[in-house]
Design a protein around this motif. Structure first.
Motif, mmCIF file in Angstrom:
data_model
loop_
_atom_site.group_PDB
_atom_site.id
_atom_site.type_symbol
_atom_site.label_atom_id
_atom_site.label_comp_id
_atom_site.label_asym_id
_atom_site.label_seq_id
_atom_site.Cartn_x
_atom_site.Cartn_y
_atom_site.Cartn_z
ATOM 1 N N ASP A 151 0.833 -1.205 0.000
ATOM 2 C CA ASP A 151 0.000 0.000 0.000
ATOM 3 C C ASP A 151 0.871 1.260 0.000
ATOM 4 O O ASP A 151 2.056 1.203 0.335
ATOM 5 C CB ASP A 151 -0.847 -0.038 1.286
ATOM 6 N N ASP A 152 0.265 2.385 -0.365
ATOM 7 C CA ASP A 152 0.935 3.691 -0.277
ATOM 8 C C ASP A 152 2.234 3.740 -1.050
ATOM 9 O O ASP A 152 3.151 4.474 -0.667
ATOM 10 C CB ASP A 152 1.226 4.070 1.194
ATOM 11 N N GLU A 181 -4.705 4.575 -6.385
ATOM 12 C CA GLU A 181 -5.671 5.122 -5.437
ATOM 13 C C GLU A 181 -5.688 6.638 -5.483
ATOM 14 O O GLU A 181 -4.816 7.274 -6.056
ATOM 15 C CB GLU A 181 -5.450 4.583 -4.019
HETATM 16 CA CA CA Z 1 -3.079 3.804 0.620
#
Ligand code: CA
Ligand code: C2E
Ligand code: CA
Ligand code: CA
Length: 278
Positions: free
Chosen positions: A178-179, A235
């Motif tokens: 993630d990220d 995202e």
């Molecule tokens: Ca994220």
């Protein structure tokens, strides 16, 4: 002016004091709040870029606090992570998200549920056992669960994280980094850890409509991820031009305010699951 300054300063320290007290109180309230069922999950949809069909949801925790109202993770997660209660909260999140997924899948939806885990959970050898018994309890295929981890977790306790992730992968869970793009984005992590997808942070996604080198960079990251056989999700997609630009890339899934904000489960069902069996 001098007086005003002093007044402002004392107000400021009083605020900090209040926040300090608040934090301490919240910290002790987390465990009871789990029992009292004050935590809730909201769900944000993830869509396939090529045909706009829904692929899954990310579970995002909120705290329905009796005095403070609906708290977002920014207000309590750091506090929770500093306490052993994070393990119980993490276990609750997992159980609740699996329960919800089982319900939706029984209604004819074929969704993948993304669930965030904290650094503490990933540093705990009992995580694979906890999540495995959870999917068994709810009759879910582990392949329908995507566990989201961040790079910063990997740099903390390398060997425990590696053992835990290998076990999770062996059990059939999907794992997303993630990220990606915040902090020290390190491609060696992609190679070393058994992740199955890459989730690219909005700070990489949002500039692509007005910055040609940002788009080049995004294409490079996606290309690399693809050569490692990873699926890619972008995202923080907020605008139609961003989505249009993403269609020129090899990105698989998108998530963001453009296609849907995080909402409570019944709203998610109404808004995003049109092909469900009635
Ligand atoms: Ca994220
Ligand atoms: P995250 O995992 O990166 O989750 C995405 C965050 O971005 C969510 O914030 C979501 O509401 C927000 N977001 C989604 N689309 C957009 C967009 O188009 N633009 C912008 N500006 N923001 C968007 P949220 O729900 O406040 O969660 C914040 C963070 O808290 C999450 O970031 C995650 O790191 C953490 N978190 C949330 N739920 C859990 C949980 O159950 N367990 C753990 N360990 N962490 C969680
Ligand atoms: Ca996440
Ligand atoms: Ca985050």
């Amino acid at each position: 002016a001098k007086d005003g300054g002093r007044h402002a300063a004392s107000l400021y320290s009083a605020d900090i004091d209040r926040w300090g007290t608040q934090r301490l109180k919240l910290r002790h309230e987390i465990r009871p709040a789990i029992e009292l069922q004050q935590f809730v999950l909201h769900y944000q949809p993830q869509f396939r870029l090529k045909d706009n069909t829904i692929a899954g949801a990310e579970a995002l925790v909120r705290w329905q606090h009796p005095k403070l109202g609906l708290l977002s993770p920014a207000a309590f997660l750091e506090i929770a992570e500093a306490s052993p209660a994070i393990n119980e909260l993490g276990a609750w999140v997992f159980d609740e998200a699996c329960r919800q997924l089982a319900l939706w899948n029984q209604q004819g939806c074929n969704l993948v549920m993304s669930i965030n885990v904290s650094a503490r959970q990933l540093g705990n050898y009992s995580l694979p056992e906890m999540v495995a018994s959870c999917v068994r309890k709810h009759g879910i295929d582990p392949g329908c669960i995507k566990i989201e981890i961040t790079e910063s977790m990997l740099s903390q306790d390398f060997s425990t994280a590696e053992t835990v992730l290998l076990k999770l992968k062996e059990l059939g869970f999907r794992i997303a980094l993630d990220d990606f793009g915040t902090g020290y984005s390190n491609f060696t992590y992609l190679n070393r850890f058994p992740v199955t997808s890459l989730k690219i942070d909005r700070s990489f996604v949002q500039p692509i409509t007005h910055d040609a080198s940002a788009l080049a960079m995004l294409n490079g990251i996606i290309g690399l991820a693809k050569s490692l056989k990873l699926s890619v999700i972008c995202e923080g997609v907020e605008t139609e031009p961003q989505r249009t630009m993403l269609r020129t890339t090899n990105c698989d899934l998108i998530q963001g305010y453009l296609t849907g904000r995080p909402v409570p489960p019944d709203e998610f069902f109404e808004l995003f699951l049109p092909n469900r069996r009635q």
